[in-house]
Structures are given as structure tokens and as C-alpha cells.
Design a protein around this motif. Structure first.
Motif: not given
Length: 141
Positions: A67-83
Motif C-alpha cells: 500500500a505504501d508503494v501504491a500511494h507513493h506512485i499515485a502521489l507522483h502522478d503526471p499532474r503533480d510532476t508537471i506542476a
């Protein structure tokens, strides 16, 4: 064309950040979330892009078990990366060398400490060198 006054570290950093931004833009700017994977008998988690599975379970697995890995992946979605990339590029724009080779923002010899410190955040990327502030030379061990 690259400004000849631009320190190598700044050129490398801009290229690295622009590459991350382009990769994120190619994926899209959806919101990534974590959900239970499609196969209920497995303890897998899926990553969803605006509700559409992008990482999900299959006959050979494929979901995320931690679950920690899954949430880490979701936190770094493209929208966040672009911003984040847009903010970093804007900050990098503030630290350009002037006609004398000094940083226009902090009046230090370019590359200023701010640029070198920001570059250290990408130190695990190809092309990284441990640059010295103010000289732009690679640190010697």
C-alpha cells in the motif's frame, strides 16, 4: 541555442526537468488514485487514472502489493510532476547569469548555490556531476 554564459549544471538541470515534464505530459494530466485491484481473490492494489486502471492485476499479477508503494506512485502522478517541473523551471529562470556571469537573482558567481542545490535533487540521473557552486567545476573526491 544555448547561451554560452549558462553553466553546464544549469543546462543539464533544465534538460533533465524538461524531459520529466515532457514524459508526464505524454501520459496525460489525470488524477491518480489507489483502489483494490480487479481480482478480488488477490491482495493487490491498482493505480487508477481518473477512474481508469493503469496498473491493475492480471493472470500474471501486475498490481501493487504494498500500500505504501501504491500511494507513493499515485502521489507522483503526471499532474503533480508537471506542476513540480513548471515550478522548478520558473525558479531556474530566476537564476540566469547576467552579462558579467553573476546570477541575476542572488548576485553570486554563476552557477549560484541555489542551482547547484536544486541539481543535487536529480543526482541519480544520467549525466549528474557533483558540481561546485560559483565555479561550475566537478567536485574532486
Amino acid at each position: 541555442m544555448v547561451d554560452q554564459r549558462m553553466p553546464e549544471v544549469a543546462v543539464w538541470l533544465r534538460s533533465t526537468i524538461e524531459g520529466d515534464k515532457a514524459a508526464a505530459e505524454a501520459i496525460g494530466a489525470g488524477v491518480w488514485t489507489v483502489a483494490k485491484a480487479g481480482r478480488a481473490e488477490l491482495d493487490e492494489l491498482a493505480i487508477l487514472d481518473d477512474g481508469r486502471p493503469i496498473i491493475d492485476s492480471g493472470w500474471e499479477g501486475g498490481g501493487v502489493y504494498d500500500a505504501d508503494v501504491a500511494h507513493h506512485i499515485a502521489l507522483h502522478d503526471p499532474r503533480d510532476t508537471i506542476a513540480r517541473c513548471e515550478a522548478e523551471l520558473a525558479e531556474l529562470d530566476r537564476h540566469q547569469p547576467n552579462f558579467a556571469g553573476d546570477c541575476t537573482r542572488c548576485d553570486q558567481v554563476a552557477p549560484c548555490e541555489a542551482v547547484v542545490i536544486k541539481a543535487r535533487g536529480y543526482r541519480h540521473r544520467p549525466g549528474w556531476k557533483d558540481w561546485e557552486p560559483h565555479t561550475g567545476q566537478e567536485r574532486k573526491p
